[in-house]
Design a protein around this motif. Structure first.
Motif, mmCIF file in Angstrom:
data_model
loop_
_atom_site.group_PDB
_atom_site.id
_atom_site.type_symbol
_atom_site.label_atom_id
_atom_site.label_comp_id
_atom_site.label_asym_id
_atom_site.label_seq_id
_atom_site.Cartn_x
_atom_site.Cartn_y
_atom_site.Cartn_z
ATOM 1 N N UNK A 1 0.858 -1.169 0.000
ATOM 2 C CA UNK A 1 0.000 0.000 0.000
ATOM 3 C C UNK A 1 0.902 1.230 0.000
ATOM 4 N N UNK A 2 0.443 2.294 -0.626
ATOM 5 C CA UNK A 2 1.226 3.527 -0.654
ATOM 6 C C UNK A 2 0.627 4.544 0.319
ATOM 7 N N UNK A 3 1.478 5.119 1.149
ATOM 8 C CA UNK A 3 1.087 6.190 2.049
ATOM 9 C C UNK A 3 1.624 7.513 1.503
ATOM 10 N N UNK A 4 0.801 8.544 1.552
ATOM 11 C CA UNK A 4 1.234 9.861 1.091
ATOM 12 C C UNK A 4 2.222 10.449 2.090
ATOM 13 N N UNK A 5 2.996 11.478 1.676
ATOM 14 C CA UNK A 5 3.951 12.108 2.606
ATOM 15 C C UNK A 5 3.305 12.636 3.884
ATOM 16 N N UNK A 6 1.986 12.900 3.839
ATOM 17 C CA UNK A 6 1.309 13.380 5.045
ATOM 18 C C UNK A 6 1.376 12.366 6.175
ATOM 19 N N UNK A 7 1.648 11.101 5.844
ATOM 20 C CA UNK A 7 1.719 10.039 6.846
ATOM 21 C C UNK A 7 3.126 9.852 7.407
ATOM 22 N N UNK A 8 4.134 10.570 6.898
ATOM 23 C CA UNK A 8 5.522 10.303 7.283
ATOM 24 C C UNK A 8 5.730 10.309 8.797
ATOM 25 N N UNK A 9 5.295 11.375 9.452
ATOM 26 C CA UNK A 9 5.542 11.471 10.887
ATOM 27 C C UNK A 9 4.855 10.339 11.650
ATOM 28 N N UNK A 10 3.618 10.049 11.277
ATOM 29 C CA UNK A 10 2.895 9.000 12.006
ATOM 30 C C UNK A 10 3.567 7.641 11.809
ATOM 31 N N UNK A 11 4.012 7.339 10.595
ATOM 32 C CA UNK A 11 4.651 6.046 10.346
ATOM 33 C C UNK A 11 6.008 5.965 11.041
ATOM 34 N N UNK A 12 6.736 7.078 11.117
ATOM 35 C CA UNK A 12 7.975 7.070 11.898
ATOM 36 C C UNK A 12 7.677 6.776 13.364
ATOM 37 N N UNK A 13 6.614 7.385 13.887
ATOM 38 C CA UNK A 13 6.211 7.112 15.259
ATOM 39 C C UNK A 13 5.896 5.622 15.433
ATOM 40 N N UNK A 14 5.193 5.024 14.460
ATOM 41 C CA UNK A 14 4.892 3.590 14.521
ATOM 42 C C UNK A 14 6.164 2.753 14.540
ATOM 43 N N UNK A 15 7.160 3.150 13.728
ATOM 44 C CA UNK A 15 8.414 2.410 13.679
ATOM 45 C C UNK A 15 9.145 2.475 15.016
ATOM 46 N N UNK A 16 9.223 3.676 15.589
ATOM 47 C CA UNK A 16 9.887 3.828 16.888
ATOM 48 C C UNK A 16 9.151 3.026 17.957
ATOM 49 N N UNK A 17 7.819 3.069 17.951
ATOM 50 C CA UNK A 17 7.040 2.330 18.945
ATOM 51 C C UNK A 17 7.231 0.830 18.798
ATOM 52 N N UNK A 18 7.359 0.360 17.541
ATOM 53 C CA UNK A 18 7.489 -1.078 17.291
ATOM 54 C C UNK A 18 8.869 -1.599 17.655
ATOM 55 N N UNK A 19 9.908 -0.776 17.509
ATOM 56 C CA UNK A 19 11.272 -1.284 17.632
ATOM 57 C C UNK A 19 12.067 -0.646 18.773
ATOM 58 N N UNK A 20 11.421 0.055 19.683
ATOM 59 C CA UNK A 20 12.137 0.599 20.842
ATOM 60 C C UNK A 20 11.173 0.666 22.015
ATOM 61 N N UNK A 21 11.673 1.031 23.174
ATOM 62 C CA UNK A 21 10.830 1.156 24.352
ATOM 63 C C UNK A 21 10.090 2.470 24.432
ATOM 64 N N UNK A 22 10.341 3.401 23.498
ATOM 65 C CA UNK A 22 9.654 4.691 23.493
ATOM 66 C C UNK A 22 8.307 4.502 22.810
#
Length: 536
Positions: free
Chosen positions: A381-402
């Protein structure tokens, strides 16, 4: 065969980013660098003052000198926790220190986070030349790593990863930072296991005891740092040996030559120079520490060269998102293009190669067990650039304790499935009348909300536009869109009860009746048919 990823951008706006927290117990004891991409973070050590960080600021938190550490981010904040190798601590700052992150460094910090939380390997050097050197004819055969065990030479390959969840988590941490010096008991406590179980899982899954596996991990990292030009003392500190002599004994016992001999002979071999990503990241971290000390402002590091993984399989589904540039996924003779903004579920138990083109960065968004997601082919699926911050937040939440206090690792499953379904629902004939189209898009965005199956209050002009331009009444159009979304969610492996809730039905029997009337099959029968057809 090349499979294009040309599809519509994600429908709707991203959800709001919630507050998050990282406590003392969420990471091993080592230096921590926190960088705020957007929003506000607050750092506090023990009962000391609160350090406020805004967008573009970072803080260095030393590994010792405090008992309690807390990092809290405000809603709307994306912050990246970065862990320099344990051996970096002695060269870092001895107290909590704020610093500014130049714009040119910011994408590199995202890249550094990716390298720390994924096993992606790209090489700017020739691993074949190093392997030839280590296992050259006439060199001493590698010593057994344990009494009675004589493993075949592994060259530069990483040691076998354990499959048991707790042991795998420990192994991934050590692969990222082999200098971590926790005992088996301490590791077991971190993964909610017992020392006995952890030892048993390492031995059963890898053929090595925990101590043997960690030694192999450290020696593999030592090879990379030596190839990158680090001296023996620096390498010993970076990979977890208490002294130069300890590294020398272990290295010679494994490879038949000392680290100094290896470095000297490697430098004389053409094609063996350059840095692995691990060594390159270490060099750039050194530059970052110089910048924090305000000694100078080093030039922003270059981004990744083109790189690819070895052919391998995962025992879980992995969701990977292209933040910058482009890449690809090869499975058999099929190539799936991964363009900027594309998120791809990589199915478990499928041998594959993942590649990145020059100046490209991907981030992991999460994993799914095979019991939670039935998937045999990549799903994109393609996410528009408007989703960048939210997806980065998802990545940090998935792979760190933050992460938020109520973090649900399965959240990304629903988010991805809903985006795929909403995109495919756009194949329903859409009205061209501006107000009617706006109503259609709003229906798609809110289709899973309570009351989403209730009639829409729209004027006669809107109803007429739907009849004239789609051939359906507004009510029939919403029903068709909902059933198409349900079809795709079921095909993606979501259980019928979850699908019913996602498209606005409060009761499963009501949804099943509506689905059967539209598709001629019950949700369960449709899902089973799709699964059987994929596996024929």
């Amino acid at each position: 065969m090349v499979v294009s990823s040309s599809f519509a951008a994600g429908v709707g706006d991203p959800p709001p980013i919630p507050a998050a927290r990282l406590g003392s117990a969420d990471t091993p004891v080592r230096p921590l660098l926190i960088w705020v991409r957007t929003g506000v973070a607050r750092v506090r050590l023990d009962d000391g003052p609160v350090l406020r960080l805004g967008a573009g600021e970072g803080a260095w938190i030393p590994a010792d000198g405090w008992a309690e550490r807390e990092i809290v981010t405000e809603p709307g904040t994306v912050a990246f926790p970065l862990w320099p190798h344990a051996g970096v601590g002695a060269r870092g700052l001895s107290e909590l220190t704020r610093f500014d992150v130049p714009t040119g460094w910011q994408d590199w910090l995202i890249q550094l986070f990716n390298l720390q939380v994924t096993p992606f390997n790209g090489h700017g050097y020739s691993p074949e030349a190093i392997e030839e050197l280590l296992w050259r004819p006439g060199s001493r055969s590698p010593a057994p790593v344990g009494a009675g065990r004589h493993p075949s030479p592994e060259g530069l390959a990483s040691p076998t990863m354990p499959r048991a969840p707790g042991a795998r988590t420990v192994a991934e941490e050590l692969m990222r930072d082999p200098a971590l010096d926790l005992t088996v008991e301490q590791w077991a406590a971190r993964v909610l296991s017992s020392a006995r179980t952890l030892r048993r899982d390492f031995l059963a899954d890898t053929g090595h005891t925990f101590e043997q596996w960690r030694l192999l991990c450290r020696l593999g990292a030592a090879v990379e740092f030596l190839a990158g030009g680090y001296d023996v003392d620096q390498v010993a500190a970076r990979v977890g040996f208490a002294s130069r002599n300890g590294l020398t004994r272990a290295f010679k016992g494994r490879f038949g030559l000392t680290p100094h001999e290896f470095g000297r002979e490697l430098s004389a071999r053409p094609g063996a120079g350059g840095l692995t990503q691990r060594a390159a990241a270490a060099r750039q971290t050194d530059d970052l520490i110089r910048m924090m000390r305000k000694a100078d402002t080093p030039a922003a590091p270059e981004m990744l060269p083109a790189a690819s993984t070895p052919s391998h399989t995962n025992d879980i589904h992995v969701l990977s998102w292209m933040y910058r540039g482009s890449g690809y996924l090869d499975i058999g003779d099929r190539r799936y293009e991964r363009e900027r903004g594309v998120a791809t579920w990589i199915p478990a138990e499928r041998e594959h190669v993942t590649g990145l083109r020059e100046n490209s960065v991907s981030l992991p968004l999460g994993n799914a067990r095979t019991g939670d997601l039935r998937l045999t082919e990549p799903l994109q699926v393609r996410f528009s650039p408007a989703w960048d911050d939210y997806l980065m937040f998802c990545s940090v939440s998935a792979r760190s304790g933050l992460r938020p206090d109520d973090h649900d690792p399965r959240h990304i499953l629903g988010l991805f499935a809903e985006q795929v379904a909403a995109q495919r629902a756009l194949s329903v004939p859409m009205p061209t009348h501006p107000r009617a189209r706006a109503v259609a898009m709003e229906c798609l965005r809110r289709i899973g909300e309570p009351g989403g199956t209730q009639p829409v209050d729209a004027g006669a002009e809107i109803h007429r536009a739907f009849r004239d331009e789609t051939g359906m009444t507004l009510g029939r159009w919403r029903y068709a869109a909902r059933m198409r979304i349900a079809r795709d969610l079921l095909a993606g492996g979501a259980p019928p009860s979850a699908v019913a809730r996602r498209i606005g039905y409060a009761h499963l029997p009501t949804f099943s009746t509506a689905f059967s009337r539209f598709h001629g099959l019950s949700p369960r029968d449709y899902q089973e048919r799709e699964y059987e057809e994929r596996n024929q």
